[in-house]
Design an enzyme around this catalytic site. Structure first.
Site, PDB file in Angstrom:
ATOM      1  N   THR A   1      16.886  59.442  15.798  1.00  0.00           N
ATOM      2  CA  THR A   1      16.186  60.548  15.242  1.00  0.00           C
ATOM      3  C   THR A   1      16.445  61.886  16.227  1.00  0.00           C
ATOM      4  O   THR A   1      17.384  61.793  16.963  1.00  0.00           O
ATOM      5  CB  THR A   1      14.473  59.911  15.402  1.00  0.00           C
ATOM      6  OG1 THR A   1      13.717  61.076  14.873  1.00  0.00           O
ATOM      7  CG2 THR A   1      14.105  59.717  16.906  1.00  0.00           C
TER       8      THR A   1
ATOM      9  N   TYR B   1       5.397  63.865   8.484  1.00  0.00           N
ATOM     10  CA  TYR B   1       4.258  62.839   8.730  1.00  0.00           C
ATOM     11  C   TYR B   1       3.142  63.231   9.635  1.00  0.00           C
ATOM     12  O   TYR B   1       3.732  63.570  10.759  1.00  0.00           O
ATOM     13  CB  TYR B   1       5.044  61.666   8.790  1.00  0.00           C
ATOM     14  CG  TYR B   1       4.063  60.534   9.532  1.00  0.00           C
ATOM     15  CD1 TYR B   1       3.087  59.829   8.746  1.00  0.00           C
ATOM     16  CD2 TYR B   1       4.433  59.969  10.646  1.00  0.00           C
ATOM     17  CE1 TYR B   1       2.278  58.876   9.211  1.00  0.00           C
ATOM     18  CE2 TYR B   1       3.489  58.953  11.288  1.00  0.00           C
ATOM     19  CZ  TYR B   1       2.450  58.351  10.472  1.00  0.00           C
ATOM     20  OH  TYR B   1       1.743  57.536  11.110  1.00  0.00           O
TER      21      TYR B   1
ATOM     22  N   GLY C   1      19.407  69.752   6.939  1.00  0.00           N
ATOM     23  CA  GLY C   1      19.543  68.330   7.027  1.00  0.00           C
ATOM     24  C   GLY C   1      18.820  67.434   6.092  1.00  0.00           C
ATOM     25  O   GLY C   1      19.252  66.673   5.500  1.00  0.00           O
TER      26      GLY C   1
ATOM     27  N   LYS D   1      20.897  63.373  15.330  1.00  0.00           N
ATOM     28  CA  LYS D   1      21.521  62.693  14.008  1.00  0.00           C
ATOM     29  C   LYS D   1      22.691  63.148  13.617  1.00  0.00           C
ATOM     30  O   LYS D   1      23.717  62.718  13.146  1.00  0.00           O
ATOM     31  CB  LYS D   1      20.308  63.314  12.922  1.00  0.00           C
ATOM     32  CG  LYS D   1      19.086  62.268  12.780  1.00  0.00           C
ATOM     33  CD  LYS D   1      18.371  62.739  11.775  1.00  0.00           C
ATOM     34  CE  LYS D   1      16.830  61.719  11.642  1.00  0.00           C
ATOM     35  NZ  LYS D   1      16.224  62.173  10.452  1.00  0.00           N
TER      36      LYS D   1
ATOM     37  N   ASP E   1      17.206  58.235   4.807  1.00  0.00           N
ATOM     38  CA  ASP E   1      16.034  59.186   4.514  1.00  0.00           C
ATOM     39  C   ASP E   1      16.184  59.462   3.132  1.00  0.00           C
ATOM     40  O   ASP E   1      14.656  59.258   2.524  1.00  0.00           O
ATOM     41  CB  ASP E   1      16.033  60.465   5.344  1.00  0.00           C
ATOM     42  CG  ASP E   1      16.073  60.111   6.736  1.00  0.00           C
ATOM     43  OD1 ASP E   1      15.307  59.334   7.215  1.00  0.00           O
ATOM     44  OD2 ASP E   1      16.586  61.221   7.632  1.00  0.00           O
TER      45      ASP E   1
ATOM     46  N   ASN F   1      21.122  58.360  10.344  1.00  0.00           N
ATOM     47  CA  ASN F   1      19.830  58.040  10.850  1.00  0.00           C
ATOM     48  C   ASN F   1      19.667  56.387  11.266  1.00  0.00           C
ATOM     49  O   ASN F   1      18.554  55.992  11.844  1.00  0.00           O
ATOM     50  CB  ASN F   1      18.493  58.461  10.047  1.00  0.00           C
ATOM     51  CG  ASN F   1      18.217  57.342   8.973  1.00  0.00           C
ATOM     52  OD1 ASN F   1      19.246  56.691   8.319  1.00  0.00           O
ATOM     53  ND2 ASN F   1      16.932  57.179   8.696  1.00  0.00           N
TER      54      ASN F   1
ATOM     55  N   GLY G   1      14.065  74.124   0.767  1.00  0.00           N
ATOM     56  CA  GLY G   1      15.043  73.929   1.957  1.00  0.00           C
ATOM     57  C   GLY G   1      16.393  73.331   1.600  1.00  0.00           C
ATOM     58  O   GLY G   1      16.302  72.657   0.679  1.00  0.00           O
ATOM     59  N   ALA G   2      17.300  73.973   2.532  1.00  0.00           N
ATOM     60  CA  ALA G   2      18.641  73.208   2.326  1.00  0.00           C
ATOM     61  C   ALA G   2      19.224  73.154   3.750  1.00  0.00           C
ATOM     62  O   ALA G   2      20.615  72.844   3.945  1.00  0.00           O
ATOM     63  CB  ALA G   2      19.462  74.507   1.609  1.00  0.00           C
TER      64      ALA G   2
ATOM     65  N   SER H   1       8.779  53.527  15.190  1.00  0.00           N
ATOM     66  CA  SER H   1       9.961  52.526  14.808  1.00  0.00           C
ATOM     67  C   SER H   1       9.825  51.251  15.274  1.00  0.00           C
ATOM     68  O   SER H   1      10.018  50.341  14.717  1.00  0.00           O
ATOM     69  CB  SER H   1      11.261  53.271  14.713  1.00  0.00           C
ATOM     70  OG  SER H   1      11.327  54.346  13.965  1.00  0.00           O
TER      71      SER H   1
END
Ligand code: ATR
Length: 281
Positions: A65, A225, A133, A69, A105, A90, A130-131, A17
């Site tokens: 991050t 990432y 965050g 969060k 995001d 975020n 996925g469910a 960042s």
């Protein structure tokens, strides 16, 4: 003195960042600084104290991050609808003694898919794995992109169902939103876009997704990432999927959203995405 911004997390050594935001600032001619802060873990008020001392020192905004969060959500005074739904924050802006909270995001992800990867989602069949965050953060921006069918699958299917119920009211006419378990996917047909929003890749695991979910021209998108060819991306490639991507574009696009929110000017992202791209294999 320059306006101060920061990202807070723990660990924070890996963060991109400060690099991203200082290049944005240079490009747009903004007089600002951006630093990384290692927030304290294991103390009830540690995170909140760190944020307050940054504000007291003239801080104007912060990215947040892992693992903060949810705590950022709790300490905020005002939240956007998407931050509210995802239960996670975020980005924060500090104004008149108030903490205003956002979650970029999901919009960053949609922008990466639609603008950078040239895959408009309108009318498409989209599957989210996925469910947690990450999936929750993506949901409202995904619905706004008007896919023909949006399916959320999760090992604990009740979590996916609860999420679908929560957002059912935001659904536009013509689109459908369904929750299901992995075992039901075989019967759902093929998808144009499959997003791995589980945390499975962080531990080198593969969500139990059948290889038959990918359409002939599908995009397989890994939110993580810089993890190379994860088990999910490998599955997609072995299934013949040509379009595979990791979350580098989302990382830069969510940063650009926050930057525009703070500074009122939108930076360019393409060159930076190319610079930060780590080859998948
Ligand atoms: P995040 O904020 O990264 O989304 P989270 O809220 O803890 O993290 O959610 C993790 C998600 O990854 C959940 O959807 C979880 O599924 P369950 O709710 O069924 O546990 C999912 N997940 C983690 N490991 C997984 C695996 N090996 N296979 C499939 N799903 C997995």
């Amino acid at each position: 003195m320059s306006d101060r911004y920061a990202v807070i997390g723990n660990p924070i050594g890996h963060t991109k960042s400060p690099l991203i935001h200082s290049l944005f600032a240079q490009e747009t001619g903004q007089d600002m600084s951006y630093e990384a802060i290692e927030g304290p873990v294991g103390s009830a008020s540690g995170f909140s104290d760190s944020v307050k001392s940054f504000i007291a020192a003239g801080g104007r905004g912060m990215n947040v991050t892992a693992p903060f969060k949810l705590q950022a959500f709790e300490i905020s005074d005002e939240r956007s609808e998407r931050a509210e739904l995802s239960g996670a924050v975020n980005a924060m802006k500090f104004e008149d003694g108030r903490i205003i909270a956002e979650n970029f995001d999901g919009v960053g992800l949609v922008r990466d898919i639609e603008v950078n990867l040239h895959q408009p989602m309108a009318g498409k069949r989209v599957l989210i794995l996925g469910a947690g965050g990450a999936a929750r953060g993506a949901l409202l921006p995904f619905i706004a992109a008007r896919p023909a069918k949006l399916v959320i699958t999760n090992r604990h299917v009740d979590k996916a169902r609860a999420l679908v119920e929560q957002v059912a009211g935001s659904l536009t006419a013509g689109g459908s939103l369904t929750a299901c378990g992995y075992a039901d996917l075989e019967a759902m047909g093929r998808f144009d876009l499959v997003i791995n929003a589980t945390s499975a890749s962080l531990t080198g695991q593969l969500p139990p997704v059948p290889p038959g979910v990918f359409s002939a021209s599908a995009i397989a998108y890994e939110l993580a990432y810089g993890k190379g060819l994860t088990p999910f991306l490998r599955l997609a490639r072995n299934a013949g999927v040509q379009g595979i991507a990791d979350g580098v574009g989302m990382l830069v696009e969510q940063a650009a959203e926050a930057f525009a929110w703070w500074r009122g000017v939108r930076p360019q992202t393409r060159a930076l995405i190319e610079r930060l791209t780590v080859p998948l294999d």
